[in-house]
Design a protein around this motif. Structure first.
Motif, PDB file in Angstrom:
ATOM      1  N   LYS A  84       0.899  -1.179  -0.219  1.00 10.78           N
ATOM      2  CA  LYS A  84       0.025   0.054  -0.028  1.00 10.78           C
ATOM      3  C   LYS A  84       0.733   1.211  -0.078  1.00 10.78           C
ATOM      4  N   VAL A  85       1.984   1.168   0.771  1.00 10.41           N
ATOM      5  CA  VAL A  85       2.797   2.471   0.889  1.00 10.41           C
ATOM      6  C   VAL A  85       3.516   2.639  -0.373  1.00 10.41           C
ATOM      7  N   ILE A  86       3.860   1.473  -1.139  1.00  7.27           N
ATOM      8  CA  ILE A  86       4.448   1.681  -2.522  1.00  7.27           C
ATOM      9  C   ILE A  86       3.708   2.078  -3.400  1.00  7.27           C
ATOM     10  N   GLU A  88       0.940   3.906  -2.852  1.00  9.65           N
ATOM     11  CA  GLU A  88       0.702   5.554  -2.711  1.00  9.65           C
ATOM     12  C   GLU A  88       1.615   6.451  -2.942  1.00  9.65           C
ATOM     13  N   GLU A  89       3.209   6.064  -2.614  1.00 13.97           N
ATOM     14  CA  GLU A  89       4.072   6.619  -3.222  1.00 13.97           C
ATOM     15  C   GLU A  89       4.301   6.855  -4.458  1.00 13.97           C
ATOM     16  N   ALA A  90       3.663   5.801  -5.389  1.00 15.40           N
ATOM     17  CA  ALA A  90       3.717   6.258  -6.745  1.00 15.40           C
ATOM     18  C   ALA A  90       2.744   6.869  -7.341  1.00 15.40           C
ATOM     19  N   SER A  91       1.834   7.170  -6.525  1.00 13.88           N
ATOM     20  CA  SER A  91       0.667   8.275  -7.074  1.00 13.88           C
ATOM     21  C   SER A  91       1.337   9.706  -6.858  1.00 13.88           C
ATOM     22  N   GLY A  92       2.031   9.802  -5.876  1.00 16.43           N
ATOM     23  CA  GLY A  92       2.783  11.207  -5.843  1.00 16.43           C
ATOM     24  C   GLY A  92       1.800  12.402  -5.198  1.00 16.43           C
TER      25      GLY A  92
END
Length: 606
Positions: A84-86, A88-92
């Motif tokens: 989930k963190v990966i 969300e981080e990819a959404s920016g």
């Protein structure tokens, strides 16, 4: 070897002792060899069986540790929170607080996973772009300095060239604040976004390197042997020492041949640089191999210790046997040794020694014959010495008879010259001096005279010469008082002084001086040096080489006869180390040097 052969062949006692010792040594050697062969086969088999069992247990244990690493990477990869963190981080679209909270959450998950297994030291999620997460003492600044894209292991995983990688035992480059980091065995797997299946980084699982080393260190293989672990490409993965001793085994032709034929035996022997090694191998679940090597001699080291003890006891027995043999042989060889000692004294010209062997056997008879031989040799030597003494006296008389007419001729020539020029008083005084000189010479008997008397005769001779050449003819004498009583051959110095007068000073119009120096040598002990120098016209260079020719060869007339007389006299009485040396510079004078070597600390006279 030659020295031992000479010792064995020259001494009867040595032959007896060595023969007995040889029989004992041969018996012990055969017994020791048979015992060594049987014991080696039994004990070496037990040692090898134990080593193989230990290697199997360690291989299973290490396989378990490696499985923990791969299982942990799967658990991290499929963790829902991390995914989930990966994503969300990819959404920016994250605030700073959200990023901080997400990083803390991932770090906490990694720490919890790390503490669930004692084999794991660190878990890292590394990416070239974005945040990096890690457990324990993870240092993000070290990651930035490391530059992941420059390292092959990272690019291979990120570019999907390898689904998993194991890195050799190393120091962890991403933890701690200093250079001293933990020893780890690293497992690397791609970190993917499960929604897009895009590889965004690498999952790094660090296993405790010290635990792994302890696992292979428990396997004992001799004193210097050790185990190491290689992968299916023979790459060194785990080795207890940085010196890479095991690389010798991997480089051997026999190892490579077995690898190519896929016929790796559980145990075998390799010959490496002239040393035979015992090698144990055991496959692991990851297609790795645990390999152990030790010099074959160490596997049977205990047997060798026992064999050494056998030889130590043998040495004690040999020493005891040597003493018994020596005492036995001494009763046989003692009379012979006594005879040999007397013969050694005979070699030193001691003819008064006689053997004292009283036995009646062959040795006693040999002793009696030896005594008779010594007495006979002593009588013969006395006869030879007497003959040689008379021969030397005859030779000296011949030399003096050769030089006396020469001396009288020169002296009477001088008196005749004075009479011709009507110097009657001088002629009278010259005849008177000649009479005194002849009387002084006739007073002494024998071929020797003291240095003091020889110098007195020279003074009377110079008195005659001054009547002819005037007062400008001078004689200067320097002699150590301690040497004046030393005996030297008669007429030794007069021929040299006469030559200096007639051939050196007479051709000069203003006269000259003759200097005589007599002293003990400061360079060599027991030697007297006599130097006669003049300041006359010198000796032509072409004549120097012919002046000391033997008396039976042509020389330089009367001049050569005088010097030959002196040179031959010195060598006759004082040996070849004594003699005459001549040096001269035309127009400046000449120097005649006499060296008399004193045999036995004194001047030798016949």
């Amino acid at each position: 070897m030659n020295r031992l052969t000479r010792l064995f062949s020259r001494h009867l006692s040595t032959k007896l002792v060595l023969t007995m010792l040889l029989m004992i040594v041969l018996s012990i050697a055969v017994t020791s060899y048979l015992y060594y062969q049987d014991s080696t086969r039994i004990i070496a088999g037990n040692v090898r069986e134990s080593t193989q069992q230990s290697a199997k247990q360690s291989a299973d244990y290490l396989s378990l540790i490696l499985t923990v690493g791969s299982d942990m990477s799967q658990q991290v990869f499929r963790d829902a929170t991390i995914q989930k963190v990966i994503q969300e981080e990819a959404s920016g679209n994250l605030t700073v607080d959200q990023k901080y909270e997400m990083n803390a959450t991932v770090d906490q998950i990694l720490n919890n996973l790390m503490y669930t297994n004692s084999f794991i030291r660190n878990i890292y999620l590394l990416k070239e772009q974005g945040n990096n997460w890690g457990s324990g003492l993870f240092n993000t600044s070290k990651v930035r300095r490391y530059t992941l894209n420059e390292h092959e292991w990272y690019t291979s995983v990120v570019n999907n060239q390898a689904d998993e990688l194991w890195l050799p035992l190393q120091l962890d480059p991403f933890s701690g604040g200093g250079e001293n980091t933990e020893l780890v065995l690293t497992y690397v797997k791609p970190l993917r976004n499960l929604r897009t299946m895009e590889t965004i980084g690498a999952i790094v699982i660090n296993l405790d390197g010290n635990v792994i080393l302890q696992a292979i260190d428990r396997i004992r293989l001799g004193r210097t042997g050790k185990f190491f672990i290689i992968n299916n490409k023979d790459q060194m993965m785990i080795d207890p020492g940085p010196e890479q001793w095991s690389q010798q085994i991997l480089d051997s032709a026999q190892w490579q041949q077995m690898r190519q034929m896929n016929r790796m035996e559980p145990e075998f022997e390799l010959d490496i640089d002239g040393t035979r090694y015992y090698v144990v191998t055991r496959l692991m679940k990851q297609d790795w191999m645990i390999v152990g090597g030790v010099p074959a001699a160490e596997v049977i080291g205990d047997i060798q210790k026992i064999q050494h003890k056998i030889w130590m006891y043998a040495v004690i027995l040999l020493l005891f046997a040597s003493v018994i043999s020596w005492l036995f042989s001494r009763r046989i060889t003692s009379p012979l040794k006594q005879l040999m000692k007397q013969m050694a004294q005979l070699e030193k010209s001691n003819f008064t020694v006689l053997t004292k062997v009283t036995s009646r056997d062959e040795v006693g008879q040999l002793s009696n014959k030896f005594n008779s031989m010594v007495k006979q040799i002593e009588r013969l030597i006395q006869q030879v010495n007497m003959v040689e003494s008379k021969k030397r006296e005859a030779e000296m008389r011949a030399l003096r008879h050769q030089i006396n007419p020469h001396f009288l001729y020169n002296t009477l020539s001088t008196i005749r010259w004075m009479v011709k020029f009507k110097q009657y008083e001088g002629a009278y005084n010259g005849i008177a001096a000649l009479v005194q000189l002849m009387e002084a010479g006739m007073e002494k008997k024998g071929p020797f005279i003291s240095i003091e008397d020889e110098l007195d005769l020279l003074d009377k001779y110079m008195t005659i010469q001054k009547f002819r050449y005037g007062p400008n003819l001078k004689l200067q004498i320097t002699c150590d008082d301690s040497l004046k009583a030393v005996q030297i051959p008669r007429m030794l110095l007069q021929p040299i002084v006469e030559n200096a007068v007639f051939h050196g000073i007479a051709p000069k119009e203003d006269g000259g001086a003759i200097r005589i120096s007599i002293a003990a040598s400061t360079i060599r002990e027991q030697t007297i040096l006599i130097t006669i120098e003049d300041d006359g016209v010198g000796i032509p260079e072409g004549r120097l080489a012919s002046l000391l020719k033997p008396s039976d060869q042509p020389n330089s007339g009367m001049f050569g006869i005088g010097l030959n007389h002196v040179h031959e006299t010195l060598q006759l009485y004082y040996g070849p180390e004594s003699g005459v040396t001549i040096s001269s510079k035309p127009g400046q004078g000449s120097a005649i040097r006499l060296q008399l070597f004193m045999k036995g600390g004194r001047i030798h006279a016949v």
